[in-house]
Write an enzyme that holds these catalytic residues in place. Structure first.
Site, PDB file in Angstrom:
ATOM      1  N   ARG A  88     -56.178 106.493 -10.649  1.00 21.77           N
ATOM      2  CA  ARG A  88     -56.869 105.238 -10.652  1.00 21.77           C
ATOM      3  C   ARG A  88     -56.511 105.022 -12.387  1.00 21.77           C
ATOM      4  NH1 ARG A  88     -61.526 103.725 -11.737  1.00 21.77           N
ATOM      5  NH2 ARG A  88     -62.497 104.983 -10.158  1.00 21.77           N
ATOM      6  N   TYR A 106     -45.556  80.151 -13.878  1.00 24.05           N
ATOM      7  CA  TYR A 106     -45.423  80.833 -12.959  1.00 24.05           C
ATOM      8  C   TYR A 106     -46.848  80.529 -12.108  1.00 24.05           C
ATOM      9  CZ  TYR A 106     -45.559  84.249  -9.082  1.00 24.05           C
ATOM     10  OH  TYR A 106     -45.545  85.418  -7.998  1.00 24.05           O
ATOM     11  N   ASP A 157     -44.533  86.080 -21.290  1.00 22.77           N
ATOM     12  CA  ASP A 157     -44.077  86.551 -19.708  1.00 22.77           C
ATOM     13  C   ASP A 157     -43.391  86.690 -18.900  1.00 22.77           C
ATOM     14  OD1 ASP A 157     -43.419  87.125 -17.164  1.00 22.77           O
ATOM     15  OD2 ASP A 157     -44.724  86.211 -16.392  1.00 22.77           O
ATOM     16  N   LYS A 182     -39.525  93.123 -10.641  1.00 24.62           N
ATOM     17  CA  LYS A 182     -38.170  91.979 -10.724  1.00 24.62           C
ATOM     18  C   LYS A 182     -36.979  92.572 -11.189  1.00 24.62           C
ATOM     19  CE  LYS A 182     -41.130  88.410  -8.888  1.00 24.62           C
ATOM     20  NZ  LYS A 182     -41.489  87.797  -9.647  1.00 24.62           N
TER      21      LYS A 182
HETATM   22  C1  PLP Z   1     -42.764  87.723  -9.082  1.00 20.09           C
HETATM   23  C2  PLP Z   1     -43.687  86.922 -11.204  1.00 20.09           C
HETATM   24  C3  PLP Z   1     -44.594  87.760 -11.833  1.00 20.09           C
HETATM   25  C4  PLP Z   1     -46.015  87.997 -10.694  1.00 20.09           C
HETATM   26  O1  PLP Z   1     -45.411  89.180 -10.818  1.00 20.09           O
HETATM   27  P1  PLP Z   1     -45.662  90.376  -8.963  1.00 20.09           P
HETATM   28  O2  PLP Z   1     -45.266  91.052  -9.272  1.00 20.09           O
HETATM   29  O3  PLP Z   1     -45.211  89.599  -7.967  1.00 20.09           O
HETATM   30  O4  PLP Z   1     -47.259  90.297  -9.055  1.00 20.09           O
HETATM   31  C5  PLP Z   1     -45.241  86.842 -12.550  1.00 20.09           C
HETATM   32  N1  PLP Z   1     -44.576  86.590 -13.537  1.00 20.09           N
HETATM   33  C6  PLP Z   1     -43.211  85.759 -12.897  1.00 20.09           C
HETATM   34  C7  PLP Z   1     -42.030  85.243 -14.162  1.00 20.09           C
HETATM   35  C8  PLP Z   1     -43.065  86.213 -12.082  1.00 20.09           C
HETATM   36  O5  PLP Z   1     -41.164  85.573 -11.557  1.00 20.09           O
END
Ligand code: PLP
Length: 387
Positions: free
Chosen positions: A51, A105, A177, A202
């Site tokens: 953790r 997002y 992001d 992703k």
């Molecule tokens: C999918 C996504 C997130 C969130 O990510 P998780 O791994 O599903 O928690 C945040 N920002 C963008 C641009 C995303 O495509």
């Protein structure tokens, strides 16, 4: 001194790998041990425990991720949202104010609009394409500025250079992001951003088989975010670390293909008589094409498009394609199609969707690593059926 590498493709394979190799293992082994023997650590955060985000699997990923974006430090988290929420709750406290891009997002949008009030944090949305409008929204207690590299699902590219400069000039922490671009196409630290956030679910992992997140950026901030994550507990399991680590090694070859394939598919769609509009920053017709060229090394595999026949045509088209998977999420090796009005943006009112430009017939595409020709042929057949 850890070795340094010049090119991102090489860093993906070699940066952060243990030296010497553990028992000679070519691939980083999984350290599936909750705790490690006490070795005289003096601070709680230094105890070796999953953790506390400091097993060998975590540390290797942290070094690799920092190297990819030419940043000082990095931290992995249990999901993209764990990374984003923990970073925001570290740089903002009760009484603070955030300036945030108006198109976000969905998960981030909901976290800010639904949960911030309970933390006593205020926010204002900004048009990230209009730097002149930002000054008016600044307050004495404004502490941070939050934007996204490319917006979902319209692939707009805000004035990212101005955003980083504005934050610096006004003493704000800048967060971006960077999920949609990935470190291959955009490295926020090089443009002066303090923190870059990723859903590693992703492109970074790229195989649609795990959920993970990352924060990359200034070392002093990453340390504070690590301590916060240690308390909140959203740590990435070592097995997931291993999968992410393995997935990342091929990011450069995957993304190179996806950049090229998406551009070809966008060009094909743009000239097709059944298609009304294609959103892809790599197209000359994109309103911020020039800016995208200055900022990015490629425009990634994300695009969206509208059919002339609207919602009905979109539904028939999606049913008629045989190659793409109809599924949410993005950034994997398989091509995906979704209709944002029924998935990522279903929480928005139809009125708000219309105002933002997300029509019911808009289709979002995440281009995989299949042969481009096969996808285009599949689309050609499906479009012909609309007749
Ligand atoms: C999918 C996504 C997130 C969130 O990510 P998780 O791994 O599903 O928690 C945040 N920002 C963008 C641009 C995303 O495509």
């Amino acid at each position: 001194m850890p070795k340094t590498y010049k090119h991102l493709a090489t860093k993906l394979v070699h940066a952060g790998e243990p030296e010497p190799r553990i028992n000679g293992a070519v691939a980083m082994p999984i350290f599936q041990s909750a705790m490690f023997e006490y070795a005289g650590e003096t601070s709680y955060h230094d105890l070796k425990y999953i953790r506390l985000n400091n097993t060998p699997n975590h540390l290797a990923l942290h070094q690799k991720l920092a190297a990819l974006e030419n940043a000082e430090a990095a931290l992995v988290a249990a999901s993209g949202m764990a990374a984003i929420s923990t970073a925001l709750l570290t740089v903002l406290s009760a009484g603070d104010h955030l300036l945030v891009q108006d198109c976000l997002y969905g998960g981030t949008h909901d976290f800010i609009t639904k949960d911030f009030a309970a933390f006593g944090i205020a926010y204002d949305f900004i048009n990230a394409d209009d730097p002149d409008s930002w000054k008016n929204k600044l307050r004495r207690n404004t502490k941070a500025l939050y934007v996204e590299t490319m917006t979902n699902p319209l692939l707009q590219v805000a004035d990212l250079n101005a955003a980083a400069q504005f934050a610096q000039a006004n003493g704000l922490v800048s967060l971006i992001d960077n999920t949609f671009a990935s470190p291959v196409n955009f490295r926020p630290a090089e443009w002066g951003f303090d923190l870059s956030l990723h859903s590693c679910t992703k492109y970074l992992n790229g195989h649609s088989d795990l959920v993970a997140g990352a924060v990359i950026g200034r070392a002093d901030l990453i340390q504070k975010i690590t301590y916060k994550l240690n308390h909140l507990g959203g740590s990435l399991d070592p097995h997931a670390c291993f999968l992410l680590h393995r997935g990342m090694k091929t990011l450069s070859v995957r993304m190179k293909h996806q950049n090229e394939s998406a551009l070809k598919i966008a060009r094909f769609l743009e000239q097709h008589p059944a298609i009304a509009k294609v959103n892809y920053p790599g197209l000359e017709s994109h309103s911020r094409h020039q800016r995208a060229k200055e900022l990015f090394d490629g425009c990634s595999g994300m695009l969206s498009f509208e059919m002339k026949g609207g919602l009905e045509a979109a539904q028939r088209f999606m049913k008629s394609t045989t190659l793409p998977v109809i599924a949410p999420s993005l950034g994997g090796i398989e091509t995906l199609l979704t209709r944002p009005a029924t998935t990522s943006h279903s929480g928005m009112s139809p009125e708000d969707r219309r105002k933002t430009g997300i029509t019911d017939g808009l289709i979002r595409m995440s281009v995989g690593i299949e042969a481009t020709e096969d996808i285009i042929e599949d689309f050609e057949h499906a479009l012909k059926k609309l007749g």
